[in-house]
Design an enzyme around this catalytic site. Sequence first.
Site, short mmCIF file in Angstrom:
data_model
loop_
_atom_site.label_atom_id
_atom_site.label_comp_id
_atom_site.label_asym_id
_atom_site.label_seq_id
_atom_site.Cartn_x
_atom_site.Cartn_y
_atom_site.Cartn_z
N LYS A 32 0.82 -1.22 0.00
CA LYS A 32 0.00 0.00 0.00
C LYS A 32 0.86 1.27 0.00
CE LYS A 32 -0.70 0.07 5.02
NZ LYS A 32 -0.04 1.33 5.40
N THR A 33 2.02 1.22 0.67
CA THR A 33 2.87 2.42 0.71
C THR A 33 3.35 2.80 -0.68
OG1 THR A 33 3.57 1.77 2.94
CG2 THR A 33 4.86 3.49 1.87
N ASP A 218 -3.84 7.25 5.12
CA ASP A 218 -3.36 5.88 5.32
C ASP A 218 -3.97 5.30 6.60
OD1 ASP A 218 -1.92 3.56 4.91
OD2 ASP A 218 -0.04 4.36 5.71
N GLU A 219 -4.04 3.98 6.69
CA GLU A 219 -4.54 3.28 7.90
C GLU A 219 -5.90 3.83 8.33
OE1 GLU A 219 -3.02 0.73 8.77
OE2 GLU A 219 -0.85 0.94 8.60
N GLN A 249 -7.47 -5.31 9.93
CA GLN A 249 -6.34 -4.92 10.79
C GLN A 249 -6.72 -3.79 11.75
OE1 GLN A 249 -2.19 -5.19 9.13
NE2 GLN A 249 -3.27 -5.08 7.18
N ARG A 608 2.49 -11.09 10.14
CA ARG A 608 3.83 -10.50 10.33
C ARG A 608 4.90 -11.45 9.79
NH1 ARG A 608 2.31 -6.31 9.72
NH2 ARG A 608 0.32 -7.34 9.45
#
Length: 675
Positions: A32-33, A218-219, A249, A608
């Site tokens: 996504k970044t 973002d997020e 998330q 993770r």
Amino acid sequence: MVDLSQLNPRQREAAKYIDGPLLVLAGAGSGKTSVITRKIAYLIGSCGIKAHHIAAVTFTNKAAREMKERVSSLVGKGGAKGLTVSTFHNLGLNIIRFENKTAGYKPGFSILDQDDCKGIIRDVMHREHGDDGDMIELVQNAISSLKNDLIEPHQAIEMATSPQEMMIAQTYEVYQRMLRAYNAVDFDDLIMVPTLLFMKHEEVLARWQKKIRYLLVDEYQDTNTSQYELVKLLVGHRTGLTVVGDDDQSIYAWRGAKPENLSLLKKDFPTLKLVKLEQNYRSTGLILNAANRVIDNNPHEFEKKLWSDKGYGDPIRILKCRNDEVESERIATEIVERRLRYGCGYKDFAVLYRGNHQSRVIEMKLQAYQVPYKLSGGQSFFGRNEIKDIMGYLRLLINPSDDAAFLRIINTPRREIGPTTIEKLSEYAAMRGISMMSATTEMGLEQMLMPKAVDRLRRFGHWLENITKNAYTDDPVAAIKEMIADIDYEGYLLQNSGTPNQAERRMKNVWFLIDSVNKMIEKADEVGEEVTIEDAVGKLILRDMMEQQEQEDETDQVQLMTLHASKGLEFPHVYIMGMEEELMPHRNSIEADTIEEERRLMYVGITRAKRTLALTYAGKRRQYGEAITTTHSRFLDELPPDDITWEGRDESSEEEKKQRGQETLSSLRNMLADF
């Protein structure tokens, strides 16, 4: 033109879409970044939108810094000039600074941290309600929630339906008045103040809408009500909005995050386009299959399935251990063995757990095997309340103009100097253009305050002046010790700590700090240098800043952290320990029926891992000195049976266990012998 060829088709679609509001549903590890940074570069390089009209907001300084660096490398530093990439709170701070007059603040306002705010709330509750400190945490959290929901003190009072709610609302009202008196804001104000400013002042909103013409967030699943409203107001009726988020998330409901904000977007922006990023670039197929299967047990507004082209990889291991000692022993020995056998670094391993208290046993085992580790989320020495108190005094000794230090210590311990006194002192100091400490000595202050209040302030000022003189002209350490004795700080800690043992531990921290000052001075004497109290305290402040910077240390250490702290990170080899009912999911979540958030936390933990994942649990765990028989976590039963190996559930013979242990030790000895 900006090169988007490195993006996959879905990522490219998200980066190029500018015809309306866009929601990018970005699964864990889906890049996504890259999408956000390349979209910003695309807006600047291909769409002709000036960088100073674009803002991107996220939740951490680290993420904002990395994002800005990546955009600069794509468009060149000149191309990114004026671009805003910041946290929500930094954006709010900039708005308040620019609009401080309309917002009712003087220039140079302070931002008080959580501990400073807790001290103010403690004083308010003691004075107004005779509270002995039992409810401070509850009240502070309630005030934070009210601010996150954009509820002002007068509204909270109107809404109160019980004595407790009324007490919280009244405390909130006095607390806000004190913040204004200090010309200060707290962390929640950094979002609430600009949002209310936009709601109440159309000309201010128009100014910022003109400045920010394209907004990227973002997020998004971590936004609370006030952050959602701030975004909505900034965007207005225009189409320049891209939000990136993943409802799977969302793990911060306890601090006000609302994953349903993703769903609200469809209502508030009817032309919203949805793009799903489902290709994961991090993990193996079996790890992603496990994550998908677990999260499928939650209800979903948006469906998605993570997939990877990295192959299936190793099966996920579930390790049942006899007790928590054996569990930590197993993890520690495996890390040593795998590092020696496969040549990987210690930093390739992460041990995750639900609560900070679980780190103690694994720390002991890693120390026993001389394995270096880094404990994330542990409290910094300089972050402790008692250290901040004494550092406040020391800061004021070397800089009487430090108003933030003055405000921290003026009523620590209590000196019966109330909010009205501080408010008028602050007004007088601002009017005269001097510090609050200097204002205590001026004759003009008598025109604004009652004689008793002036006397208390002056007595404090004279006392600190004498301590300062002794610190500079005589033995500085003796002067500091005299200061601590004068305020009876030890007695204050006894009153404000849960137990005498806790008070003793906190006082030991204070003596350790004073000892650090002493050692600096002694060391300088040994080499013939002169170190003043100013030099010594200056070095301590620098050490505090360095300690904060070291939180991003890249040295070769095993990473120990909570599942919450692991979000956004990735590691080749992951252990999640304590996979038991009442630990994961946590007892509080079981009782409150909020298992869905715990399942999302499990999903975060699984995703993770890049190459291997092991989930461990103990048959017996020590609690309050007693060994309790446990039940394995329900989440283990939700994993795909064909993708896991479950070790120790069917009790093998003692002989087999002994043999396996001997084989491991023998293997370790052989490998160590080669070094």
